[in-house]
Design an enzyme around this catalytic site. Sequence first.
Site, PDB file in Angstrom:
ATOM      1  N   HIS A  87       0.814  -1.219   0.000  1.00  0.00           N
ATOM      2  CA  HIS A  87       0.000   0.000   0.000  1.00  0.00           C
ATOM      3  C   HIS A  87       0.845   1.267   0.000  1.00  0.00           C
ATOM      4  O   HIS A  87       0.376   2.343   0.367  1.00  0.00           O
ATOM      5  CB  HIS A  87      -1.002  -0.018   1.163  1.00  0.00           C
ATOM      6  CG  HIS A  87      -2.238  -0.787   0.809  1.00  0.00           C
ATOM      7  ND1 HIS A  87      -2.178  -2.056   0.305  1.00  0.00           N
ATOM      8  CD2 HIS A  87      -3.547  -0.455   0.840  1.00  0.00           C
ATOM      9  CE1 HIS A  87      -3.414  -2.486   0.054  1.00  0.00           C
ATOM     10  NE2 HIS A  87      -4.267  -1.526   0.366  1.00  0.00           N
ATOM     11  N   ASP A 150      -5.780   5.084   9.937  1.00  0.00           N
ATOM     12  CA  ASP A 150      -7.197   5.250   9.566  1.00  0.00           C
ATOM     13  C   ASP A 150      -7.730   4.007   8.858  1.00  0.00           C
ATOM     14  O   ASP A 150      -8.899   3.671   8.953  1.00  0.00           O
ATOM     15  CB  ASP A 150      -7.361   6.433   8.598  1.00  0.00           C
ATOM     16  CG  ASP A 150      -7.046   7.745   9.271  1.00  0.00           C
ATOM     17  OD1 ASP A 150      -6.969   7.766  10.516  1.00  0.00           O
ATOM     18  OD2 ASP A 150      -6.872   8.738   8.547  1.00  0.00           O
ATOM     19  N   GLU A 264      -9.218  14.142  14.661  1.00  0.00           N
ATOM     20  CA  GLU A 264      -8.653  14.360  13.331  1.00  0.00           C
ATOM     21  C   GLU A 264      -9.351  15.569  12.728  1.00  0.00           C
ATOM     22  O   GLU A 264     -10.205  16.197  13.373  1.00  0.00           O
ATOM     23  CB  GLU A 264      -8.831  13.135  12.428  1.00  0.00           C
ATOM     24  CG  GLU A 264      -7.876  12.008  12.729  1.00  0.00           C
ATOM     25  CD  GLU A 264      -7.644  11.071  11.549  1.00  0.00           C
ATOM     26  OE1 GLU A 264      -8.127  11.349  10.429  1.00  0.00           O
ATOM     27  OE2 GLU A 264      -6.978  10.039  11.756  1.00  0.00           O
TER      28      GLU A 264
END
Length: 518
Positions: A87, A150, A264
């Site tokens: 990723h 996240d 956040e």
Amino acid sequence: MIACLERFVPENDIESKAAVEASIMCKTLDLQGSIDRTASADNDFGGLYSRRPLAVIRPSGADDVARVIKAASLSSTLTVAARGNGHSINGQAMVDRGLLINMRPTENNHFKEVKINGSTYVDVSGGALWEDVLKRCIEEYGLAPRSWTDYLSLTVGGTLSNAGVSGQAFRYGPQTANVAELEVVTGRGEVVVCSEKKNCELFFSVLGGLGQFGIITRARVLVQSAPDMVRWIRVVYTEFDEFTRDAEFLVTRQGDGESFDYVEGFVFVNSDDPVNGWPSVPLDPDHGFDPAHLPRNADSVLYCLELGLHYNNSDHPSTVDTVVKRLLGWLRFIKKLKFQVDLSYVDFLLRVKRAEEHAKANGIWDSPHPWLNMFVAKSDIAEFDEAIFKKILKDGVGGPMLIYPLLRSKWDNRTSVMTPKEDVFYLVALLRFSPTGSNGAEVEKMVSQNRQIVDYCVQNGFDYKLYLPHYQTEEQWKEHFGGKWERFVERKACYDPMAILAPGQKIFERIRNISCNP
Ligand code: FAD
């Protein structure tokens, strides 16, 4: 044997030499796992680069990883890259004509609760996905790690090689600050257990070490009791200084019940654009964003503070309401632009997985993602907003533009992670999604906008660091590590002296093993 064969390979033909070496090596390696020598080109989530490994190894565990690294060190030029879940954005987990170790098959090698001096940890495999760690920790122990990313379809080894940040990091620090012990296979092919007390130099090198010093095969992760539920809240601001004031106020309140458990924020476009604008804010389809509540003089972009409060099913609902009301009462958001839902802790942590399913259905999950992640010091963030969010990015990036404060005091300076110097700095993440069918020119435009943003930070002397850094030259890496460059180089010389590991980071050149040359 390798040296013998090299006599028949043209001296200048490094490529075919590496292929021959890999071929011989693969035949002679006695692995428990498997080797695929017909692997096709590898790519990653970024979709910007593609590299073809000579072989893909699926190790059964640390011993296999060690064998591969040792064998590569005996070759003249072979390099080795660990691949977590691929990723990365810029080919960091790739290897060009070297050996790729796919860490995912090792995912179940470790899973054990460990209690030490009153703290509880769970030993997990470096190749495990955080989403599986979450599910198993909750199902088997009712516990969960404290610090997350996240999105959880990332491996333990992959995020610990960077930092691993999310809305809990203001309280607990990044994921790299929440591990007590690692098992690592170094670039020398040695399996070493390290911690703050034992082989501490290796421990801190590897954390945030961009895969340069060793391959993480096991991590001992600090866990705590998992809450049942989360109240997930979004509130909207038009003024950047009010947004940052409130965000900083919340992250600096560290006492129990003094703040939310998750903080956040993101920037969004002041328009009805379905991806970049008002519709990206509501959490519940029945509660839309009514722009009539915005003041007329609102700028091109708006700000959303995203908060989470943990609670248990046994808590009285009015207790949760009271705490939320008290905490929100301190903040200056537009009172009618508040959105909230209650969901299970697991569903909250897996929230991006649902976005992934949606994006996959739209085809944009698999198109290129020229993401830019940075840490920007508090003293520069207002100018960043003026020059970059309000101007360069006023139309959005086709995905989330995250911005939230972090506290340097929660980051361990002994690790390899680089942050700005100031006590408070912001994570800025431009998570660009290119529309399906975007052509190369369109993607290049996004990449060049990223460059423009970084150039702006450089030219204006911002105190910033790239997160998940990506550089091409040694000079740029030196600049990135600043005063810590020498330490980084010394650590490399100690743990991976031939520079075999993680070549996709483009920090060090493989040192040729001249003893292999006839
Ligand atoms: P890979 O991309 O496979 O590898 C990354 C680097 O680590 C490579 O250099 C590789 O060689 C090395 N590596 C991999 N495994 C090991 C190992 N076991 N030991 C040593 N080195 C290893 N990051 C955050 O901090 N917070 C977020 O909220 C966040 N959200 C994200 C959401 C999405 C959708 C994506 C795509 C990325 C996100 N990231 C986030 C970034 C992510 O943490 C990094 O890209 C991470 O490297 C990806 O993990 P991976 O397992 O896919 O690693």
